[in-house]
Scaffold this active site. Structure first.
Site, PDB file in Angstrom:
ATOM      1  N   HIS A 203       0.903  -1.123   0.019  1.00  0.00           N
ATOM      2  CA  HIS A 203      -0.038   0.039   0.080  1.00  0.00           C
ATOM      3  C   HIS A 203       1.011   1.429  -0.016  1.00  0.00           C
ATOM      4  O   HIS A 203       0.555   2.240  -0.829  1.00  0.00           O
ATOM      5  CB  HIS A 203      -0.920   0.010   1.047  1.00  0.00           C
ATOM      6  CG  HIS A 203      -2.022  -1.053   0.729  1.00  0.00           C
ATOM      7  ND1 HIS A 203      -3.120  -0.677   0.053  1.00  0.00           N
ATOM      8  CD2 HIS A 203      -2.151  -2.136   1.259  1.00  0.00           C
ATOM      9  CE1 HIS A 203      -3.928  -1.795  -0.009  1.00  0.00           C
ATOM     10  NE2 HIS A 203      -3.245  -2.735   0.677  1.00  0.00           N
ATOM     11  N   ARG A 310      -9.846   5.906  -1.531  1.00  0.00           N
ATOM     12  CA  ARG A 310      -9.763   4.927  -0.278  1.00  0.00           C
ATOM     13  C   ARG A 310      -9.892   5.502   1.045  1.00  0.00           C
ATOM     14  O   ARG A 310      -8.988   5.908   1.702  1.00  0.00           O
ATOM     15  CB  ARG A 310      -8.339   4.219  -0.607  1.00  0.00           C
ATOM     16  CG  ARG A 310      -7.936   3.163  -1.677  1.00  0.00           C
ATOM     17  CD  ARG A 310      -6.548   2.517  -1.552  1.00  0.00           C
ATOM     18  NE  ARG A 310      -6.271   1.625  -2.490  1.00  0.00           N
ATOM     19  CZ  ARG A 310      -5.633   1.809  -3.727  1.00  0.00           C
ATOM     20  NH1 ARG A 310      -5.239   2.994  -4.111  1.00  0.00           N
ATOM     21  NH2 ARG A 310      -5.404   0.587  -4.626  1.00  0.00           N
ATOM     22  N   ARG A 346     -15.078   4.508  -1.561  1.00  0.00           N
ATOM     23  CA  ARG A 346     -15.246   2.930  -1.116  1.00  0.00           C
ATOM     24  C   ARG A 346     -15.226   2.943   0.391  1.00  0.00           C
ATOM     25  O   ARG A 346     -14.678   3.656   1.007  1.00  0.00           O
ATOM     26  CB  ARG A 346     -13.828   2.193  -1.573  1.00  0.00           C
ATOM     27  CG  ARG A 346     -13.751   0.749  -0.915  1.00  0.00           C
ATOM     28  CD  ARG A 346     -12.559   0.078  -1.505  1.00  0.00           C
ATOM     29  NE  ARG A 346     -11.411   0.332  -0.961  1.00  0.00           N
ATOM     30  CZ  ARG A 346     -10.224   0.010  -1.370  1.00  0.00           C
ATOM     31  NH1 ARG A 346     -10.024  -0.711  -2.334  1.00  0.00           N
ATOM     32  NH2 ARG A 346      -9.237   0.420  -0.691  1.00  0.00           N
ATOM     33  N   GLU A 449     -12.706  -8.167  -6.569  1.00  0.00           N
ATOM     34  CA  GLU A 449     -11.378  -8.402  -6.265  1.00  0.00           C
ATOM     35  C   GLU A 449     -11.332  -9.898  -5.722  1.00  0.00           C
ATOM     36  O   GLU A 449     -10.194 -10.077  -5.100  1.00  0.00           O
ATOM     37  CB  GLU A 449     -10.964  -7.376  -5.354  1.00  0.00           C
ATOM     38  CG  GLU A 449     -11.654  -7.016  -4.254  1.00  0.00           C
ATOM     39  CD  GLU A 449     -11.184  -5.856  -3.421  1.00  0.00           C
ATOM     40  OE1 GLU A 449     -10.253  -5.145  -3.557  1.00  0.00           O
ATOM     41  OE2 GLU A 449     -12.028  -5.401  -2.674  1.00  0.00           O
ATOM     42  N   ASN A 472      -5.524  -5.874  -7.915  1.00  0.00           N
ATOM     43  CA  ASN A 472      -4.656  -5.887  -6.915  1.00  0.00           C
ATOM     44  C   ASN A 472      -4.846  -7.005  -6.011  1.00  0.00           C
ATOM     45  O   ASN A 472      -3.880  -7.898  -5.794  1.00  0.00           O
ATOM     46  CB  ASN A 472      -4.259  -4.527  -6.103  1.00  0.00           C
ATOM     47  CG  ASN A 472      -4.298  -3.397  -6.652  1.00  0.00           C
ATOM     48  OD1 ASN A 472      -3.839  -3.543  -7.989  1.00  0.00           O
ATOM     49  ND2 ASN A 472      -4.334  -2.352  -6.239  1.00  0.00           N
ATOM     50  N   ASP A 473      -5.975  -7.174  -5.465  1.00  0.00           N
ATOM     51  CA  ASP A 473      -6.427  -8.219  -4.741  1.00  0.00           C
ATOM     52  C   ASP A 473      -6.735  -9.596  -5.830  1.00  0.00           C
ATOM     53  O   ASP A 473      -6.485 -10.491  -5.314  1.00  0.00           O
ATOM     54  CB  ASP A 473      -7.510  -8.088  -3.860  1.00  0.00           C
ATOM     55  CG  ASP A 473      -7.008  -7.266  -2.595  1.00  0.00           C
ATOM     56  OD1 ASP A 473      -5.907  -7.794  -1.788  1.00  0.00           O
ATOM     57  OD2 ASP A 473      -7.669  -6.328  -2.366  1.00  0.00           O
ATOM     58  N   ARG A 483       0.545 -10.192  -2.588  1.00  0.00           N
ATOM     59  CA  ARG A 483       0.925  -8.923  -3.321  1.00  0.00           C
ATOM     60  C   ARG A 483       1.973  -8.367  -2.808  1.00  0.00           C
ATOM     61  O   ARG A 483       2.674  -7.503  -3.384  1.00  0.00           O
ATOM     62  CB  ARG A 483      -0.487  -8.105  -3.499  1.00  0.00           C
ATOM     63  CG  ARG A 483      -0.887  -7.474  -2.053  1.00  0.00           C
ATOM     64  CD  ARG A 483      -2.333  -6.864  -2.252  1.00  0.00           C
ATOM     65  NE  ARG A 483      -2.175  -5.420  -2.458  1.00  0.00           N
ATOM     66  CZ  ARG A 483      -3.446  -4.799  -2.579  1.00  0.00           C
ATOM     67  NH1 ARG A 483      -4.483  -5.259  -2.391  1.00  0.00           N
ATOM     68  NH2 ARG A 483      -3.381  -3.526  -2.675  1.00  0.00           N
ATOM     69  N   CYS A 520     -10.383  -0.292 -11.065  1.00  0.00           N
ATOM     70  CA  CYS A 520      -9.655   0.527 -10.161  1.00  0.00           C
ATOM     71  C   CYS A 520      -8.255  -0.102  -9.583  1.00  0.00           C
ATOM     72  O   CYS A 520      -7.454   0.590  -9.044  1.00  0.00           O
ATOM     73  CB  CYS A 520     -10.323   0.989  -9.212  1.00  0.00           C
ATOM     74  SG  CYS A 520     -10.910  -0.126  -7.872  1.00  0.00           S
TER      75      CYS A 520
HETATM   76  C1  PEP Z   1      -7.709  -3.900  -5.692  1.00  0.00           C
HETATM   77  O1  PEP Z   1      -7.394  -4.615  -4.832  1.00  0.00           O
HETATM   78  O2  PEP Z   1      -7.221  -3.678  -7.025  1.00  0.00           O
HETATM   79  C2  PEP Z   1      -7.644  -2.277  -4.930  1.00  0.00           C
HETATM   80  C3  PEP Z   1      -7.953  -1.374  -5.898  1.00  0.00           C
HETATM   81  O3  PEP Z   1      -8.030  -1.973  -3.686  1.00  0.00           O
HETATM   82  P1  PEP Z   1      -6.683  -1.966  -2.504  1.00  0.00           P
HETATM   83  O4  PEP Z   1      -5.374  -2.024  -3.480  1.00  0.00           O
HETATM   84  O5  PEP Z   1      -7.043  -0.868  -1.777  1.00  0.00           O
HETATM   85  O6  PEP Z   1      -6.572  -3.353  -1.836  1.00  0.00           O
HETATM   86 MG    MG Z   2      -8.258  -4.591  -2.799  1.00  0.00          MG
END
Ligand code: PEP
Ligand code: MG
Length: 593
Positions: A203, A310, A346, A449, A472-473, A483, A520
């Site tokens: 993050h 976020r 979100r 996700e 990402n998830d 990740r 996203c």
């Molecule tokens: C994701 O998981 O792609 C996402 C945008 O959320 P975060 O990166 O905040 O987990």
């Molecule tokens: Mg996520």
């Protein structure tokens, strides 16, 4: 890394170490060790009585968290190694609850106006030294136990740091960097990041990219190796960190910076052009943000809305959950800045790798072996409505004046969505009764996700107004590759055919049900994925501000028919390397035109 004893040699010669660049840019500056695996304790003065009170509260909270952690460790030890071993750990409880230790620390904080870490370290070191002096071997052995308990409490205190005293603009270095760490430091004081652990998807790396702060991860023992008087050159492109660079090296890197700036300037005019494909399909291009201060740059670079705000970032500098009004005022700042464009908010995505511990422990959070598969996001929201309701009410109130959408993270099933919507309806009813205005037609969407959500996209689409794909998830859960773990970074790949199929399934379900399909996750800002995603029918790309112009240029250069043909071809391919080769070729051609 060279051994720690080499520190003194560094002044004379430059030393180049290599990590992984996760946020581009080049900077030169002095290091600031935020926290290291060695738990370095820095003493600082508390300004007034109010700060002393806060510090005492912080100390008590750290003790409470340590109690809970120790309890868990003991249970685990009992199960794994039997009672004999756990009895040793039970003696740690006696140290933790020792009246003299607690009173001594509090007295120092109160009388000397110093931070809890330094007071605790002084008090416990004194105890420890007395034990060491003893003729009794058993008591001498107890010194190790005192050290262990001290380390536990310190780790919690350092982890809860509310504000850091980073006075000068510095390169922040640490063993790990949590979102809460960034929230505690003024932006102008961060020149760059070097972190021992982490990956592109950590993050802090995402925030670093969003704020244009160069960052490098994956240099083992870096915090123990660098001295305060060293100078660091950080190259976020190549992942190189040069300790005490020679003047010639600095000049070479300055030239490189000028070239990068020239390339960025070339793309700048694209920012204000319409975001339509070559054959005229309009595509929504939005930005991902965490903080209100990112919005101006996003607008400058051509964002026509926020596709992912976020909101949990506002929690990372708080000890308690902010109430509805505080949240409303915070959201208002960002809504005003992006208006008249839309703001997709979100709901809190806490837990997992983004745990603001203090807030969750008061609501029953206990240590989890697998936090990424644990109590997070919508799971917390549904179990603790006091977490969800004030936030939803604040968002609804905002919708009276601004174009706001609600987005729910980490969904795996229809029943979660139904429950969340019922809570939203309840909030709407309350507001109606209280005669507080809101947008009756506010859009409610979900993030896709998890593979569970992607595979249920058909039924989920019937319940919501939009999808936003969080790659990402989605990638980490589909490929079982953390990740944030550099060890498995080579497995974590958004071009894996399984991931591409899940994305395809999600967008198709959205199309069938006539709902909006956004993305996203970081893949939306990956230029090599743009044409493929256009070909699948993605309606919205929500990306980090710095990549907005590049993604728009690619969209403008692409014809939908051509993108559909490419997507069809890729969906039939099975080899990641082949897929990557193909998208690289096609993308490079477009960017050169
Ligand atoms: C994701 O998981 O792609 C996402 C945008 O959320 P975060 O990166 O905040 O987990
Ligand atoms: Mg996520």
């Amino acid at each position: 890394m060279p051994a720690k004893s080499d520190k003194s040699k560094l002044k004379a010669d430059e030393v180049v170490v290599k990590g992984l660049g996760v946020s581009s840019g080049i900077i030169v500056g002095k290091p600031y060790v935020l926290h290291s695996s060695n738990l370095k304790v820095i003493e600082y003065r508390l300004e007034d009585d109010h700060a002393v009170e806060d510090e005492i509260e912080r100390f008590h909270q750290a003790l409470q968290i340590t109690r809970e952690q120790l309890y868990h460790v003991i249970q685990e030890a009992k199960a794994k190694y039997g009672k004999e071993y756990s009895t040793i750990l039970e003696s740690h409880f006696l140290i933790l609850e020792d009246e003299e230790m607690i009173r001594g620390t509090l007295k120092m904080v109160k009388n000397n106006h110093v931070n809890a870490e330094s007071a605790l370290a002084a008090v416990m070191d004194k105890f420890r030294n007395n034990f060491l002096k003893s003729n009794n071997e058993y008591l001498r052995e107890r010194a190790t136990d005192i050290d262990d308990v001290k380390r536990r409490i310190l780790a919690n205190l350092l982890g809860q740091h509310k504000t850091f005293t980073v006075d000068e603009p510095s390169v922040i270095i640490a063993d790990t960097i949590k979102p809460s760490d960034i929230a505690g430091i003024e932006r102008s004081k961060i020149l760059g990041f070097v972190c021992e652990s982490g990956s592109t998807l950590s993050h802090f790396a995402i925030v670093a990219r969003s704020l244009n702060i160069p960052a490098v991860v994956g240099i083992a023992n870096f915090t123990g190796f660098v001295a305060d008087h060293d100078t660091l050159l950080v190259d976020g492109h190549t992942g190189e960190v040069i300790i005490n660079p020679a003047p010639g090296t600095i000049e070479r890197y300055s030239k490189k910076t000028r070239e990068i700036q020239r390339q960025a300037a070339e793309l700048e005019p694209v920012a204000q052009l319409p975001c339509t494909t070559k054959d005229g399909r309009e595509i929504q291009l939005s930005a991902n943000v965490e903080l209100a201060e990112e919005v101006a740059n996003a607008l400058k670079l051509g964002a026509k809305g926020i596709g992912l705000y976020r909101t949990e970032y506002m929690l990372f500098s708080e000890r308690e959950l902010p109430d509805e009004e505080t949240q409303y005022q915070e959201y208002l700042k960002i809504a005003r800045k992006i208006s008249p464009h839309k703001l997709t908010m979100r709901t809190f995505d806490v837990g997992g790798d983004k745990i603001p511990l203090e807030i969750l422990t008061t609501r029953g959070y206990v240590h989890e072996d697998n936090p990424m598969l644990g109590w997070r996001a919508i799971r917390i929201a549904l179990e603790c409505p006091e977490f969800f309701v004030p936030q939803i009410r604040a968002m609804l109130r905002l919708s009276a004046e601004f174009q706001v959408e609600i987005m729910i993270p980490m969904v795996i099933s229809v029943s979660e969505v139904v429950q969340a919507k019922a809570l939203i309806d309840k909030c709407k009813n309350e507001l109606r009764k209280e005669k507080i205005p809101f947008n009756e037609k506010i859009k409610v969407g979900i993030m896709i996700e998890t593979p569970g959500a992607a595979l249920s996209a058909d039924v989920l689409a019937e319940e919501v107004d939009f999808f936003s794909i969080g790659t990402n998830d989605l990638v980490q859960y589909t490929l079982a590759a953390d990740r944030g773990n550099p060890k498995v970074a080579q497995l974590y790949n958004c071009f894996h055919p399984a991931v591409l199929q899940l994305i395809h399934k999600t967008i198709s379900a959205a199309q069938k049900n006539h709902i909006h399909a956004a993305m996203c996750g970081e893949m939306a800002g990956n230029p090599y994925a743009t044409i493929f995603l256009l070909g699948l029918g993605l309606n919205e790309f929500s990306v980090l501000p710095p990549v907005l112009p590049k993604i728009k240029k690619l969209i403008r250069e692409t014809d939908i028919k051509e993108a559909e043909a490419l997507a069809k071809r890729i969906l039939n391919m099975t080899d990641i390397k082949e897929i990557e080769k193909l998208v690289t070729e096609v993308t490079k051609k477009k960017l050169a035109s």
